[in-house]
Write a protein that holds these residues in place. Structure first.
Motif, PDB file in Angstrom:
ATOM      1  N   LEU A 120       0.833  -1.201   0.000  1.00 54.30           N
ATOM      2  CA  LEU A 120       0.000   0.000   0.000  1.00 54.30           C
ATOM      3  C   LEU A 120       0.873   1.259   0.000  1.00 54.30           C
ATOM      4  N   ASN A 148      -5.713   6.215   1.815  1.00 50.05           N
ATOM      5  CA  ASN A 148      -5.487   4.823   1.428  1.00 50.05           C
ATOM      6  C   ASN A 148      -5.477   3.895   2.641  1.00 50.05           C
ATOM      7  N   ARG A 152      -8.135   0.851   3.764  1.00 49.62           N
ATOM      8  CA  ARG A 152      -7.674  -0.516   4.045  1.00 49.62           C
ATOM      9  C   ARG A 152      -8.134  -0.952   5.434  1.00 49.62           C
ATOM     10  N   GLN A 155     -11.614  -2.453   5.775  1.00 54.06           N
ATOM     11  CA  GLN A 155     -11.913  -3.777   5.226  1.00 54.06           C
ATOM     12  C   GLN A 155     -12.263  -4.743   6.358  1.00 54.06           C
TER      13      GLN A 155
END
Length: 178
Positions: A120, A148, A152, A155
């Motif tokens: 990432l 970003n 993540r 999730q």
């Protein structure tokens, strides 16, 4: 109060945001009923300080079980010892900057942090630094859900494995563990 052993900080994931609402007095009572001593809640965002005569792994299992039984939700917690919390605060690598939030993502293990950041790339406005089972993260105020890393962290696979606290909260927890 009888000294039962080691002091621990317990960080609950996902309460009092979204659908899971737990009053701090109810949380305190549930953990005391589960056999923990010196149970104190801090702020209203799932931060608990308690004493236990077992290790962090056992504390995690007992707390999650007590929360599931008492409040009926899939509880996930991260447990740290007092020295670990003090070290997390002391090792924050980015200093303090106006307009930026200072966070620590607490994970169940170092491999979770490695997987989390993997390949990432940081958004242009954020930066992070991995340190074992902690990921230090700095992001502009108002964008901590849009970067970003934030995407993540949202999730499903990371929900039982991580929780995020701002540095100010961690400092208050560390003070309660002193």
């Amino acid at each position: 109060m009888v000294d039962m052993g080691e002091l621990f900080a317990v960080f609950l994931r996902g309460i009092n945001v979204g659908g899971v609402r737990i009053a701090m007095k109810d949380l305190q009572q549930a953990l005391a009923a589960a056999g923990f001593a010196g149970v104190r809640t801090l702020l209203a965002s799932g931060n608990v300080v308690l004493e236990a005569d077992t290790g962090a792994g056992s504390v995690k299992e007992r707390v999650e079980s007590a929360l599931r039984e008492r409040f009926g939700y899939e509880a996930w917690v991260i447990v740290k010892t007092a020295p670990q919390v003090h070290a997390i605060v002391a090792r924050y690598p980015f200093g303090s900057s106006p307009g930026l939030h200072a966070y620590a993502v607490l994970a169940t293990e170092a491999e979770t942090v490695t997987d989390l950041v993997g390949a990432l790339e940081p958004s242009p406005t954020e930066r992070w630094q991995a340190a074992g089972d902690v990921l230090y993260w700095e992001v502009p105020k108002g964008s901590s859900l849009d970067t970003n890393l934030a995407k993540r962290l949202a999730q499903a696979k990371y929900k039982p494995l991580t929780t995020t606290r701002n540095l100010n909260t961690l400092e208050k927890v560390a003070a309660a563990l002193a």
